[in-house]
Structures are given as structure tokens and as C-alpha cells.
Design an enzyme around this catalytic site. Structure first.
Site, short mmCIF file in Angstrom:
data_model
loop_
_atom_site.label_atom_id
_atom_site.label_comp_id
_atom_site.label_asym_id
_atom_site.label_seq_id
_atom_site.Cartn_x
_atom_site.Cartn_y
_atom_site.Cartn_z
N GLU A 98 0.87 -1.19 0.00
CA GLU A 98 0.00 0.00 0.00
C GLU A 98 0.90 1.23 0.00
O GLU A 98 2.02 1.19 0.53
CB GLU A 98 -0.87 -0.11 1.27
CG GLU A 98 -1.73 1.03 1.65
CD GLU A 98 -2.91 1.27 0.73
OE1 GLU A 98 -2.68 1.49 -0.47
OE2 GLU A 98 -4.05 1.29 1.22
N ASP A 99 0.42 2.31 -0.60
CA ASP A 99 1.22 3.54 -0.61
C ASP A 99 1.19 4.24 0.75
O ASP A 99 2.21 4.61 1.31
CB ASP A 99 0.78 4.50 -1.72
CG ASP A 99 -0.72 4.78 -1.70
OD1 ASP A 99 -1.45 4.15 -0.88
OD2 ASP A 99 -1.19 5.62 -2.49
N ASP A 102 -3.77 5.71 6.09
CA ASP A 102 -4.24 6.98 6.66
C ASP A 102 -5.32 6.66 7.70
O ASP A 102 -5.01 6.28 8.82
CB ASP A 102 -4.76 7.83 5.50
CG ASP A 102 -5.12 9.25 5.91
OD1 ASP A 102 -4.67 9.70 6.97
OD2 ASP A 102 -5.88 9.90 5.16
N PHE A 151 -0.91 16.25 4.13
CA PHE A 151 -1.30 15.64 2.87
C PHE A 151 -0.10 15.67 1.93
O PHE A 151 0.44 16.73 1.62
CB PHE A 151 -2.49 16.36 2.24
CG PHE A 151 -3.09 15.55 1.13
CD1 PHE A 151 -3.98 14.53 1.42
CD2 PHE A 151 -2.73 15.78 -0.20
CE1 PHE A 151 -4.50 13.73 0.40
CE2 PHE A 151 -3.25 14.99 -1.21
CZ PHE A 151 -4.14 13.97 -0.91
N ARG A 164 1.62 12.28 -9.30
CA ARG A 164 2.04 10.90 -9.05
C ARG A 164 3.48 10.66 -9.54
O ARG A 164 4.18 9.82 -9.00
CB ARG A 164 1.12 9.91 -9.78
CG ARG A 164 -0.29 9.83 -9.19
CD ARG A 164 -0.99 8.61 -9.77
NE ARG A 164 -2.43 8.61 -9.56
CZ ARG A 164 -3.03 8.19 -8.45
NH1 ARG A 164 -2.33 7.76 -7.44
NH2 ARG A 164 -4.35 8.21 -8.36
P1 IMP Z 1 -7.46 5.44 4.14
O1 IMP Z 1 -8.63 4.60 3.86
O2 IMP Z 1 -7.86 6.74 4.77
O3 IMP Z 1 -6.38 4.75 4.95
O4 IMP Z 1 -6.89 5.90 2.76
C1 IMP Z 1 -5.86 5.30 2.10
C2 IMP Z 1 -5.77 5.89 0.70
O5 IMP Z 1 -6.06 7.30 0.72
C3 IMP Z 1 -4.38 5.78 0.16
O6 IMP Z 1 -4.19 4.58 -0.55
C4 IMP Z 1 -4.27 7.01 -0.73
O7 IMP Z 1 -4.76 6.72 -2.02
C5 IMP Z 1 -5.18 8.03 -0.08
N1 IMP Z 1 -4.43 8.99 0.76
C6 IMP Z 1 -4.44 9.06 2.11
N2 IMP Z 1 -3.63 10.04 2.55
C7 IMP Z 1 -3.07 10.58 1.45
C8 IMP Z 1 -2.10 11.63 1.25
O8 IMP Z 1 -1.54 12.27 2.18
N3 IMP Z 1 -1.79 11.89 -0.05
C9 IMP Z 1 -2.33 11.23 -1.10
N4 IMP Z 1 -3.22 10.23 -0.96
C10 IMP Z 1 -3.59 9.92 0.31
#
Ligand code: IMP
Length: 182
Positions: A98-99, A102, A151, A164
Site C-alpha cells: 500500500e502507498d 491513513d 497531505f 504521481r
Molecule cells: P485510508 O482509507 O484513509 O487509509 O486511505 C488510504 C488511501 O487514501 C491511500 O491509498 C491514498 O490513495 C489516499 N491517501 C491518504 N492520505 C493521502 C495523502 O496524504 N496523499 C495522497 N493520498 C492519500
């Protein structure tokens, strides 16, 4: 594009060095286990390509596309499987790549979904972890960097599908958010 970046949080070199370390750990852990690396599109593509090359063992790859974000910077909590895996993971050792972790909402749903396919094991490797915003119990087993509640974009991560292809992880200038809302 570079002009929209307030500052660089992680340089190309820092990312490269950390991936080499993580790669060594995963290589030791998964040698002889023929793991399946599942990347969560699209943000993971750059990390995924570098990470699998840092793990020189027999393995397979696959991808899922799961959406949780609208067009802004806040998670909606709504999960939609847009693209599923094609490898049968029953009885296999799976590592989700996963990238960024969050709120954890995307991953907790993805984990539940993949667990239902009965893998032998399921672990999570994320390049970035933002624990401040966590809304679910999910924790990564392998973490590249723990970062503050900012962010970030670049190295696969986007804001409204932009940035990206930046080779580093950077913080956006507020103007870049404001312009996009006009
Ligand atoms: P989560 O469900 O909130 O954990 O979201 C995860 C996804 O939200 C990641 O795979 C990203 O695509 C996106 N995301 C969350 N934080 C960031 C950020 O700081 N920059 C860009 N994308 C983010």
C-alpha cells in the site's frame, strides 16, 4: 508541478535506502514461501515496482483497485472494489503493498475481503503510515516511514490525479488546494 510543492518530506535517496532495508526483511521472511504481493492501485505503482525488485525471491504479483477517496483530501469511508485480483490466494502467503495508511478504512475493508479467500497468511507493507488519523484498528506489519498528519504527494501519491510522477514525497502548498477548489 514542482512549483506546487511546499517542501520535500522524503528524498529519492531516503526512499531508496528504506526500500532496500524493507526488501531485506521481506526477503528473509518470505524466502521459499512463494508469496503473492498484492498492490492496491493506483498510488502504490511506484513503490510496488521498487519494492518487488528489492525482494529477489520466487513470488507472484497481482493488483486490486479499491476506491475510498472522492476528489478531495478526506476519506469518504465508502469502499468500492473496482478491480479484483486474478490469482487464487487460497493457502498462499499474501503481502498487501500500500502507498499510505491513513484512516485505515480502505485497508480494513480490503483485509476482510482478502481474508475471506483463505490465504495461509496476510501481512501489510505500507510505504507511509499516518497514525494520527486512524479510524480503524488496522496496523501495518512493515512500514517505510511514519509521517505526521500532512497531505503528501509524489512517488505514486496524488492530489486529484496529479503529482504521481514526482520522484520524491512532498507536501503541497496550500495554493495548490485552493486553486483546485475554484
Ligand atoms: P485510508 O482509507 O484513509 O487509509 O486511505 C488510504 C488511501 O487514501 C491511500 O491509498 C491514498 O490513495 C489516499 N491517501 C491518504 N492520505 C493521502 C495523502 O496524504 N496523499 C495522497 N493520498 C492519500
Amino acid at each position: 508541478m514542482q512549483n506546487d510543492i511546499e517542501r520535500i518530506l522524503l528524498t529519492e535517496e531516503e526512499i531508496r535506502d528504506r526500500i532496500a532495508e524493507l526488501g531485506q526483511k521481506l526477503t528473509e521472511e518470505y524466502k521459499g514461501k512463494n508469496p503473492v504481493f498484492i498492490g492496491i492501485l493506483k498510488g502504490v505503482v511506484v513503490f510496488f515496482a521498487d519494492m518487488i525488485r528489492a525482494i529477489p525471491i520466487e513470488s507472484q504479483i497481482d493488483f486490486m483497485c479499491v476506491s475510498s477517496y472522492g476528489n478531495g483530501t478526506e476519506s469518504t469511508g465508502i469502499i468500492n472494489v473496482k478491480k479484483d485480483i486474478s490469482v487464487d490466494i487460497a493457502g498462499r502467503h499474501v503481502v498487501i503493498l500500500e502507498d499510505i495508511l491513513d484512516t485505515g478504512l480502505t485497508l480494513s475493508h480490503t483485509i476482510r475481503y482478502l481474508q475471506s479467500k483463505k490465504p495461509a497468511s496476510l501481512k501489510i507493507c505500507t510505504l507511509l503510515d499516518k497514525p494520527a488519523r486512524r479510524k480503524s484498528e488496522v496496523q501495518a506489519d512493515y512500514i517505510g516511514f511514519t509521517i505526521p498528519d500532512l497531505f503528501v504527494v509524489g512517488y505514486g501519491l496524488d492530489f486529484q490525479e496529479r503529482y504521481r510522477n514526482l520522484p520524491y514525497v512532498g507536501i503541497l502548498k496550500p495554493q495548490a488546494y485552493l486553486h483546485s477548489k475554484e
